[in-house]
Each structure stands twice: as structure tokens, then as C-alpha cells.
Write a protein that holds these residues in place. Structure first.
Motif, short mmCIF file in Angstrom:
data_model
loop_
_atom_site.label_atom_id
_atom_site.label_comp_id
_atom_site.label_asym_id
_atom_site.label_seq_id
_atom_site.Cartn_x
_atom_site.Cartn_y
_atom_site.Cartn_z
N ALA A 195 11.94 -15.81 -1.50
CA ALA A 195 10.44 -15.16 -1.11
C ALA A 195 10.49 -14.32 0.04
O ALA A 195 9.80 -13.14 -0.16
N ARG A 196 11.33 -14.72 0.88
CA ARG A 196 11.16 -13.94 2.19
C ARG A 196 12.30 -12.98 1.96
O ARG A 196 12.39 -11.82 3.02
N ARG A 197 12.99 -12.64 0.90
CA ARG A 197 13.97 -11.28 0.74
C ARG A 197 13.27 -10.43 0.18
O ARG A 197 13.76 -9.24 -0.27
N ALA A 198 11.90 -10.35 0.05
CA ALA A 198 11.08 -9.36 -0.61
C ALA A 198 9.78 -9.17 0.37
O ALA A 198 9.35 -10.12 0.61
N PRO A 199 9.36 -7.85 0.44
CA PRO A 199 8.04 -7.67 0.97
C PRO A 199 7.04 -8.49 0.50
O PRO A 199 6.96 -8.56 -0.71
N GLU A 200 5.87 -8.96 1.10
CA GLU A 200 4.76 -9.94 0.49
C GLU A 200 3.59 -8.93 -0.05
O GLU A 200 2.82 -9.20 -0.62
N GLY A 201 3.71 -7.33 0.55
CA GLY A 201 2.50 -6.56 -0.05
C GLY A 201 3.34 -5.44 -0.37
O GLY A 201 4.68 -5.14 -0.46
N THR A 202 2.56 -4.22 -0.39
CA THR A 202 2.96 -3.06 -0.68
C THR A 202 3.80 -2.27 0.38
O THR A 202 3.03 -2.06 1.44
N VAL A 203 5.06 -1.77 0.37
CA VAL A 203 5.55 -1.30 1.40
C VAL A 203 5.00 0.13 1.35
O VAL A 203 4.94 1.19 0.71
N PRO A 204 4.76 0.49 2.96
CA PRO A 204 3.88 1.75 2.96
C PRO A 204 5.11 2.87 2.81
O PRO A 204 5.97 3.11 3.39
N VAL A 205 4.52 3.90 2.12
CA VAL A 205 5.46 5.09 1.94
C VAL A 205 4.63 6.47 2.40
O VAL A 205 3.56 6.69 2.12
N HIS A 206 5.37 7.07 3.28
CA HIS A 206 4.61 8.27 4.03
C HIS A 206 4.12 9.22 3.19
O HIS A 206 4.69 9.71 2.00
N ALA A 207 2.66 9.62 3.21
CA ALA A 207 1.97 10.37 2.43
C ALA A 207 2.06 11.71 2.33
O ALA A 207 1.78 12.15 1.29
#
Length: 396
Positions: free
Chosen positions: A71-83
């Protein structure tokens, strides 16, 4: 599509195009003449590195498939991508050097009027198959076609998370030049890149593209795409030098003494792009930890903090047992201890090494809490038996 023949079974099966092609003819003759090719395989600097996981397979499986660790090897939410990547790239860099991390090891370097794209992987998975293999944890910041002019594509080695067939096929239809390590050109030609647009280099060889000099430099890793790992394609780090600026891309590598030699011959660098993710105690020879990555940067800079360090090979694909956010946290600590400037851009966020660096630890907003076992124990005032490492959790 070629075919594999299994002699014992007496039948052939299609060979996936993504496996690429083995070197042959004059290319293979050149490989055999390389001083780094011995006993039928390319050799690592300083001797053979372990290219397969060491230790107990049972122990590795226990760690890798542990439910909590997975579970810790992936983000818990949406990774922010520069807009605003597209709009930002439309403006020329004010200082003459700008880097844009597209995720993992893919970086666009705008250097002295030229545009260099390192290890472009726009595919959804780093795998020969579209239905299996590590999947992206965030989208690419912008479509490949929107990237605009690319003067040269630089490939570090032929593993799937660095050499992506669909991406190469798309770029093959442009005018870009491809600079690759010795032997890797066989894959690219197989996928439609004209031989005249290939610059295939052994370690310490250089080529000129526009106003840039590109030099293949040693790395400590390995190669292979198919069912057989023939070690007939080389792996490399790269130095790119313009009239005013110079940068270094590590590709994949374990830590080795050669960083000091590369720095002495080609440095110092305005920026380095250093692999410091997907490390594990099971393969210490071929990938670096963040602490080793920072040490490599200092070696490249003559032993003292200089320029900007851009961490690569993390955040995009789940390739190792460590927590997803650990490379960011550990790099921030390791660089802070020695006073080295580090850029932590969101995927797609351009920055100029001579300007204001992005330093916000953006990953904390989408990370599960992780421990900091690398931190040296430090007693917190008024709290007996505790340390900073015990109390401070990323994402906590």
C-alpha cells in the motif's frame, strides 16, 4: 514480427516487436571491438555487478508482497501534475538552461538554444505488453506531439522504463537525432528510425548535434529486453555540453568511483539528473539510494555542493519495495546535510537551475505516512527515548 523457436518443443512463437532486435553485422563487429566488451558481454566499470536480486527469494517475496508495504508503494491520492507545462515551454528560458521532469527518468533539457529529450517514456506501462507490467502512477504532463521541436533524443539503456517502443516510433517520424549507447541502435532501426539519424556511442565517445557535444560516459548497470539477456547492448550515463551550460544524466547506475572521473573530465555541471529511486538491498550494485545519489552529485561536482540536483527514476512507476514517497524524503534529508540544492518539481513543472528552484515537498499531500530509518537518532528535548526519525512521518 520475428519468431522465437523452442528447440525442445519444435515450434515457434511470435517475438513481440517491443523486444527490439539483436545487434548484427558491422554493429556487432563494432561491439566486439569495444574495450568494454569481454567474454561475450559488456562489462561494468570495476568488475561485474550483480544484476539479479541477491539474498533469499523468499525474503524478497515476503517484503515485496506484504500487504501494508504494498500500500505504501503507491500514492494515496492523485499525484499533482503541473497544469501549465505547454504554456511555460512556449517561453524561452531566461538563463539559457531549463529542465522539465516529465516523470521517472524522462527529462526535457533546453540548453543553449537546443532541446534534448532524455529517456522519453510516454507509454502507460513499462513493459513489452500493453496489458501487464508496472503502470504509470500519474499521467504524462502533456502529449508527446505537443512537446514541439526536439533536436536530439538521448537513451541511457534499453530497459523498458527508459526505452519505450511506442514513444520511439512516434519520434521516428520527426527530424530528431537519436544518441544511444553501443548496440541500442539495433532496436531503434527495427522500429523505424533511419540509420542516418542514429549516433551510437561507446563510453568516452562524443558526437556533435547543433551546438551541443554529447558524450557517453560509464555507468554501473546492465541491459536486456527479451527472454534472453545477451548483454550485447551497452548502458551509459550522458554529458551534454553547450556553449554556456552543461548537464549530466545518470541513466540507471549503482554508485561507483567513476563519478569523480566523469566530473574531473567533463564537470562541473549546472545541473545533474540523478537516479535515486527503485533501490533495494537486494540489488545494491545497479541502483543508487538517495544518499548515494547525493554523493554521486558531489563527486561529479569536484567534491563540493554546486549546481542543482534533479532526482529522477522515482514517483512514476512502482519498481521496488521502498515506500513511494521515500526517495523524496530521503533526498531532502541527504542533500540538506551537505548543503546541496535540490529541485523537487511536480511532473511537468519547468525550472531553471540558475533561478528559483521548486522545493516544495509536493508528495506529502498524497503519501501514506512513512518512517525515516536513514535519519541519525537525535533526542527531542523533553521527550526521553525518542528521536526525530521516530516522530517525523511523511504524510503524517
Amino acid at each position: 514480427m520475428a519468431a522465437f523457436r523452442f528447440p525442445s518443443a519444435g515450434f515457434s512463437v511470435p517475438r513481440p516487436a517491443a523486444f527490439g532486435a539483436d545487434p548484427g553485422g558491422e554493429r556487432m563487429a563494432r561491439i566486439r571491438r569495444s574495450p568494454h566488451f569481454r567474454d561475450g558481454v559488456f562489462q561494468n566499470p570495476g568488475g561485474t555487478a550483480r544484476t539479479r536480486p541477491s539474498g533469499s527469494a523468499t525474503e524478497f517475496a515476503k517484503i515485496y508482497f506484504n500487504k501494508e508495504a504494498r500500500a505504501r508503494r503507491a500514492p494515496e491520492g492523485t499525484v499533482p501534475v503541473h497544469a501549465t507545462t505547454l504554456a511555460d515551454l512556449a517561453r524561452p528560458p531566461a538563463t539559457g538552461l531549463r529542465l522539465t521532469w516529465m516523470g521517472h527518468s524522462s527529462v526535457l533539457a533546453e540548453i543553449d538554444g537546443q532541446r534534448v529529450l532524455f529517456d522519453p517514456v510516454w507509454g502507460e506501462r513499462c513493459s513489452p505488453f500493453p496489458f501487464a507490467g508496472p503502470k504509470r502512477l500519474h499521467p504524462v504532463p502533456l502529449p508527446l506531439a505537443a512537446l514541439g521541436r526536439v533536436d536530439v533524443v538521448v537513451i541511457s539503456h534499453d530497459h523498458y522504463d527508459h526505452l519505450d517502443m511506442p514513444t520511439i516510433k512516434a519520434l521516428a517520424g520527426t527530424d530528431t537525432v537519436f544518441a544511444v549507447p553501443l548496440g541500442v541502435g539495433a532496436h531503434l532501426e527495427h522500429w523505424g528510425v533511419p540509420a542516418g539519424r542514429l549516433r551510437e556511442l561507446d563510453w568516452h565517445e562524443s558526437t556533435r548535434v547543433g551546438g551541443l557535444t554529447l558524450t557517453a560516459t560509464p555507468a554501473r548497470h546492465f541491459c536486456g529486453r527479451g527472454l534472453r539477456n545477451t548483454q550485447h547492448t551497452l548502458w551509459a550515463s550522458w554529458v551534454v555540453a553547450g556553449e554556456e551550460h552543461r548537464v549530466y544524466h545518470s541513466g540507471d547506475t549503482g554508485y561507483f568511483d567513476g563519478f569523480r572521473e566523469i566530473g574531473a573530465a567533463h564537470g562541473p555541471f549546472d545541473a545533474t539528473m540523478i537516479q535515486l529511486g527503485a533501490y533495494a538491498e537486494f540489488w545494491p550494485d545497479i541502483h543508487m539510494t538517495p544518499e548515494e545519489g547525493v554523493r554521486a552529485h558531489l563527486d561529479l561536482q569536484g567534491g563540493a555542493p554546486h549546481g542543482a540536483l534533479l532526482p529522477i527514476h522515482w514517483g512514476t512507476f512502482n519498481l521496488a519495495p521502498h515506500a513511494w514517497a521515500e526517495p523524496g524524503e530521503w533526498t531532502e534529508d541527504a542533500a540538506g546535510e551537505v548543503g546541496q540544492a535540490v529541485a523537487f518539481p511536480q511532473p511537468g513543472e519547468p525550472f531553471e537551475p540558475a533561478g528559483k528552484l521548486p522545493v516544495e515537498p509536493w508528495w506529502r499531500a498524497v503519501s501514506a505516512p512513512i518512517a525515516h530509518p536513514w535519519r541519525r537518532p537525535r533526542v527531542v528535548e523533553g521527550v526521553a527515548g525518542t528521536s526525530k526519525g521516530d516522530l517525523d512521518l511523511a504524510g503524517g
